[in-house]
Scaffold this motif. Structure first.
Motif, mmCIF file in Angstrom:
data_model
loop_
_atom_site.group_PDB
_atom_site.id
_atom_site.type_symbol
_atom_site.label_atom_id
_atom_site.label_comp_id
_atom_site.label_asym_id
_atom_site.label_seq_id
_atom_site.Cartn_x
_atom_site.Cartn_y
_atom_site.Cartn_z
ATOM 1 N N ALA A 377 61.151 41.036 -37.801
ATOM 2 C CA ALA A 377 59.933 40.789 -37.267
ATOM 3 C C ALA A 377 59.787 40.241 -36.098
ATOM 4 O O ALA A 377 58.917 40.500 -35.040
ATOM 5 N N ALA A 378 60.303 39.026 -35.916
ATOM 6 C CA ALA A 378 60.201 38.243 -34.753
ATOM 7 C C ALA A 378 60.972 39.110 -33.567
ATOM 8 O O ALA A 378 60.431 38.951 -32.316
ATOM 9 N N GLY A 379 61.905 39.864 -33.868
ATOM 10 C CA GLY A 379 62.675 40.293 -32.806
ATOM 11 C C GLY A 379 61.636 41.623 -32.217
ATOM 12 O O GLY A 379 61.401 41.743 -30.979
ATOM 13 N N ARG A 380 61.149 42.472 -33.036
ATOM 14 C CA ARG A 380 59.837 43.285 -32.886
ATOM 15 C C ARG A 380 58.983 42.746 -31.965
ATOM 16 O O ARG A 380 58.497 43.343 -30.906
ATOM 17 N N LEU A 381 58.537 41.470 -32.354
ATOM 18 C CA LEU A 381 57.302 40.874 -31.490
ATOM 19 C C LEU A 381 57.927 40.145 -30.360
ATOM 20 O O LEU A 381 57.041 39.644 -29.584
ATOM 21 N N ARG A 382 59.058 40.123 -30.163
ATOM 22 C CA ARG A 382 59.762 39.351 -28.878
ATOM 23 C C ARG A 382 59.336 37.961 -29.239
ATOM 24 O O ARG A 382 58.996 37.228 -28.152
ATOM 25 N N ASP A 383 59.403 37.477 -30.236
ATOM 26 C CA ASP A 383 59.202 36.057 -30.445
ATOM 27 C C ASP A 383 60.263 35.226 -30.560
ATOM 28 O O ASP A 383 60.943 35.216 -31.838
ATOM 29 N N ALA A 384 60.742 34.726 -29.581
ATOM 30 C CA ALA A 384 62.136 34.028 -29.674
ATOM 31 C C ALA A 384 62.042 32.807 -30.444
ATOM 32 O O ALA A 384 63.145 32.624 -31.085
ATOM 33 N N GLU A 432 72.718 42.926 -25.100
ATOM 34 C CA GLU A 432 73.436 42.184 -26.221
ATOM 35 C C GLU A 432 73.026 42.655 -27.631
ATOM 36 O O GLU A 432 73.762 42.821 -28.563
ATOM 37 N N ALA A 433 71.641 42.800 -27.797
ATOM 38 C CA ALA A 433 71.084 43.229 -28.995
ATOM 39 C C ALA A 433 71.448 44.528 -29.502
ATOM 40 O O ALA A 433 71.762 44.784 -30.527
ATOM 41 N N LEU A 434 71.421 45.470 -28.360
ATOM 42 C CA LEU A 434 71.937 46.631 -28.729
ATOM 43 C C LEU A 434 73.558 46.800 -29.164
ATOM 44 O O LEU A 434 73.965 47.546 -30.183
ATOM 45 N N ARG A 435 74.352 46.111 -28.648
ATOM 46 C CA ARG A 435 75.641 45.958 -28.886
ATOM 47 C C ARG A 435 75.714 45.402 -30.382
ATOM 48 O O ARG A 435 76.550 46.042 -31.239
ATOM 49 N N LEU A 436 74.781 44.450 -30.626
ATOM 50 C CA LEU A 436 75.104 43.879 -31.913
ATOM 51 C C LEU A 436 74.479 44.788 -33.007
ATOM 52 O O LEU A 436 75.160 44.965 -34.098
ATOM 53 N N ILE A 437 73.781 45.435 -32.755
ATOM 54 C CA ILE A 437 72.828 46.198 -33.852
ATOM 55 C C ILE A 437 73.786 47.447 -33.847
ATOM 56 O O ILE A 437 73.791 48.046 -35.336
ATOM 57 N N ARG A 457 71.158 51.647 -38.573
ATOM 58 C CA ARG A 457 71.403 52.638 -37.748
ATOM 59 C C ARG A 457 70.000 53.111 -37.227
ATOM 60 O O ARG A 457 69.746 53.352 -35.905
ATOM 61 N N GLU A 458 68.997 53.104 -38.181
ATOM 62 C CA GLU A 458 67.610 53.498 -37.738
ATOM 63 C C GLU A 458 66.964 52.394 -36.705
ATOM 64 O O GLU A 458 66.356 52.763 -35.899
ATOM 65 N N MET A 459 67.358 51.106 -37.061
ATOM 66 C CA MET A 459 66.890 50.012 -36.308
ATOM 67 C C MET A 459 67.405 50.121 -34.772
ATOM 68 O O MET A 459 66.861 49.684 -33.757
ATOM 69 N N TYR A 460 68.948 50.662 -34.730
ATOM 70 C CA TYR A 460 69.403 50.841 -33.654
ATOM 71 C C TYR A 460 68.666 51.781 -32.674
ATOM 72 O O TYR A 460 68.420 51.689 -31.593
ATOM 73 N N ALA A 461 68.368 52.838 -33.465
ATOM 74 C CA ALA A 461 67.524 53.978 -32.702
ATOM 75 C C ALA A 461 66.079 53.380 -32.139
ATOM 76 O O ALA A 461 65.738 53.635 -31.053
ATOM 77 N N ASP A 462 65.629 52.775 -33.109
ATOM 78 C CA ASP A 462 64.296 51.928 -32.545
ATOM 79 C C ASP A 462 64.380 51.285 -31.425
ATOM 80 O O ASP A 462 63.638 51.031 -30.643
ATOM 81 N N MET A 463 65.198 50.436 -31.389
ATOM 82 C CA MET A 463 65.701 49.447 -30.229
ATOM 83 C C MET A 463 65.691 50.306 -28.992
ATOM 84 O O MET A 463 65.320 50.007 -27.960
ATOM 85 N N LEU A 464 66.553 51.460 -29.077
ATOM 86 C CA LEU A 464 66.716 52.391 -27.985
ATOM 87 C C LEU A 464 65.573 52.846 -27.409
ATOM 88 O O LEU A 464 65.367 52.975 -26.243
ATOM 89 N N LEU A 465 64.500 53.274 -28.271
ATOM 90 C CA LEU A 465 63.437 53.912 -28.072
ATOM 91 C C LEU A 465 62.466 53.068 -27.409
ATOM 92 O O LEU A 465 61.588 53.431 -26.437
ATOM 93 N N THR A 466 62.395 51.847 -27.873
ATOM 94 C CA THR A 466 61.666 50.751 -27.397
ATOM 95 C C THR A 466 62.089 50.483 -25.721
ATOM 96 O O THR A 466 61.334 49.707 -25.106
ATOM 97 N N ASP A 467 63.392 50.464 -25.687
ATOM 98 C CA ASP A 467 63.780 50.366 -24.343
ATOM 99 C C ASP A 467 63.640 51.541 -23.402
ATOM 100 O O ASP A 467 64.416 51.591 -22.323
ATOM 101 N N ASN A 468 63.045 52.464 -23.819
ATOM 102 C CA ASN A 468 62.921 53.773 -23.167
ATOM 103 C C ASN A 468 64.079 54.405 -22.854
ATOM 104 O O ASN A 468 64.341 55.130 -21.752
ATOM 105 N N ARG A 469 64.700 54.567 -23.728
ATOM 106 C CA ARG A 469 66.224 55.371 -23.906
ATOM 107 C C ARG A 469 66.161 56.531 -24.837
ATOM 108 O O ARG A 469 66.847 56.515 -25.725
ATOM 109 N N PRO A 470 65.200 57.390 -24.691
ATOM 110 C CA PRO A 470 64.890 58.294 -25.855
ATOM 111 C C PRO A 470 66.031 59.260 -26.076
ATOM 112 O O PRO A 470 66.473 59.526 -27.401
ATOM 113 N N ALA A 471 66.891 59.780 -25.169
ATOM 114 C CA ALA A 471 67.991 60.755 -25.483
ATOM 115 C C ALA A 471 69.024 60.037 -26.315
ATOM 116 O O ALA A 471 69.630 60.335 -27.101
#
Length: 544
Positions: A377-384, A432-437, A457-471
């Motif tokens: 949840a904190a990651g989703r909110l960018r709450d460091a 780094e987050a994408l590498r780890l997930i 795996r789904e969270m990995y995809a969600d991260m990529l989509l959040t970062d505007n990397r849809p493909a």
């Protein structure tokens, strides 16, 4: 398990020793007096060298063991020891009720109780080599070093395997060998033992049950479906048997079948309580699956009802006499953090996840799970700051998880990687987050995810989509949906990723599946359903 409108046969009422001696019924009989020993729990045949009068109740205890109704199995075996004090295998049966490897391993209090019983069994010098092998295998396990539980479990599996080889016609030895292999984390080998047994004995509760456990991963779930579809009919008086098919239905995204299974299990738990039977805590596990399945169907109001009854149910269960001996009672605090966490994460209510409090007296798994969900949840909110707090809390507990039998512990590497990934994401260290997930997803794909879970795996995809990397996200959603079909979030976001990647036909496929999964969105007011419906309307009108 197919939908069950009501429990068709009555749960067994444990009999006095004198009644046990008087009753001789097959264990697959139907109907009749609810006080008779003919409740439906499947067909079990395990001859022992005890008085003939206790053979039927002994087998009843074994049937209860096979459906993990440990509380009632113990009562059966105890009654047998009263009726036949020289029955060594009855003490073996009592000791077996203390071994719950797929739930909580062997806490010290139960290990000591098991040792006391297995020592009695040994001292009675069972009359046959076969029985002595059963007793010796369990005795060696119970007397082993608790710090070496994995090694002891494998040794137990080897001993039961040798018993199975020496007595290949002993159906129960085959079933218990399969269970031991599941406990030893050898699912493929377990299936190879259990599936022929199930084919030869389709009404045996142990084969169906243990196949489901062996197949409880994306890798084997499809293979285990025939057993899942049969188990409820084999033992419809067991709340656990009614629930278990839901494990594989959930793995395959068969949400309505999952719901039907667990609604039946809830009713069976309620019936058990009304009739002063043990194991009423099974309702918590059934509710856990109901909550998850309703959310995938977009039935958020139904899911909310399940969540709202959690705390009153916990208070009620804790008030029941003897609840400390209930197999699910240990996990109450785990459910108290997991169920609200799943609810809020699926609905993307991240601040509500951060607000989940640690219940008093929480077990280790509950405390760890809370940090895990709050890191996400904190990651989703960018709450460091919140992410750092959750990650630090998890790390402080992590080294203690080795012997814990929680779903999180079963995938420790993936769980820790997920926490660190969302911590990095919260700090906006996205690469780094994408590498780890990604690494966490690879690990989870190898070992299988937990039964009620947000796949890495789904969270990995969600991260990529959040970062505007849809493909790139779409590639990951495709894999996630193969491993965990029909998850609401994955279907919707796969559709959005395909749309943004310029693949409207693929997007249409995902949105159509989302509408099918949610029954055309008739029970959902989520914005995702509205978006999918509008997309499909535009597509059908040629406006796209």
């Amino acid at each position: 398990m197919k939908a069950i409108s009501k429990i068709s046969s009555l749960l067994i009422l444990v009999l006095s020793a004198s009644t046990l001696v008087a009753q001789h019924h097959r264990h697959d009989a139907e109907g009749g007096d609810p006080n008779a020993i003919n409740a439906k729990l499947g067909t079990v045949h395990m001859p022992v060298s005890c008085q003939a009068s206790v053979q039927a109740p002994f087998e009843r205890g074994v049937a209860l063991l096979h459906s993990f109704w440990f509380e009632e199995a113990k009562k059966q075996f105890q009654a047998v020891t009263t009726a036949d004090p020289q029955c060594a295998m009855a003490h073996w049966g009592i000791a077996m009720t203390e071994w719950r490897p797929l739930w909580d391993g062997m806490p010290e209090n139960r290990r000591l109780a098991g040792i006391a019983e297995i020592d009695k069994a040994t001292a009675l010098h069972a009359r046959t080599d076969r029985e002595r092998r059963y007793i010796a295998a369990l005795s060696d396990y119970l007397h082993s070093d608790p710090a070496q539980n994995d090694k002891a479990t494998r040794a137990y599996a080897d001993a039961i395997g040798a018993l199975h080889a020496a007595y290949p016609d002993d159906v129960e030895a085959t079933a218990f060998y399969g269970l031991a292999l599941v406990a030893s984390n050898e699912p493929r080998k377990a299936l190879d033992v259990l599936e022929p047994g199930f084919k030869a004995h389709p009404d045996h509760p142990g084969f169906a049950h243990y196949i489901i456990h062996a197949a409880d991963s994306p890798q084997y779930a499809e293979e285990g479906l025939p057993a899942a579809e049969k188990y409820a009919a084999i033992a419809p008086d067991s709340a656990h048997a009614l629930h278990m098919p839901g494990h594989l239905f959930a793995r395959r995204g068969m949400w309505q079948e999952d719901v039907d299974s667990n609604l039946a299990s809830v009713r069976a738990s309620e019936y058990a309580e009304e009739h002063n039977l043990g194991g009423v805590g099974h309702q918590l596990h059934a509710d856990e699956f109901l909550l998850y399945a309703y959310l995938q169907q977009g039935k958020d109001a139904d899911a909310r009802q399940v969540l709202d009854r959690l705390e009153p149910l916990v208070v009620h269960l804790r008030s029941l006499p003897g609840i400390q001996d209930d197999g699910m009672a240990l996990f109450i605090t785990y459910f108290q953090v997991e169920m609200p966490g799943i609810y809020y994460m699926e609905l993307h209510e991240w601040k509500s996840v951060l607000a989940i409090q640690e219940p008093a007296g929480s077990i280790l798994a509950a405390r760890y799970y809370r940090f895990w969900e709050q890191a996400i949840a904190a990651g989703r909110l960018r709450d460091a700051a919140a992410a750092d707090k959750a990650a630090a809390g998890a790390q402080a507990l992590y080294d203690q998880m080795a012997s814990d039998n929680s779903p999180i512990a079963a995938e420790r590497e993936a769980a820790e990687g997920t926490i660190k990934a969302w911590q990095s994401f919260a700090h906006k260290n996205d690469e780094e987050a994408l590498r780890l997930i990604s690494a966490a997803a690879d690990s989870q794909d190898r070992v299988g995810q937990a039964e009620v879970d947000i796949p890495a795996r789904e969270m990995y995809a969600d991260m990529l989509l959040t970062d505007n990397r849809p493909a790139e996200a779409l590639v990951q959603y495709r894999t996630a949906l193969k491993l965990s079909p029909n998850r609401f979030n994955a279907l919707y976001n796969a559709g959005r990723a395909a749309e943004e990647a310029g693949k409207p036909e693929e997007a249409r496929t995902y949105f159509q599946q989302l509408m099918k999964t949610t029954d055309r969105g008739e029970h959902s007011e989520r914005s995702e359903v509205i978006y999918a419906r509008n997309f499909l309307l535009k597509a059908s009108s040629g406006a796209m």
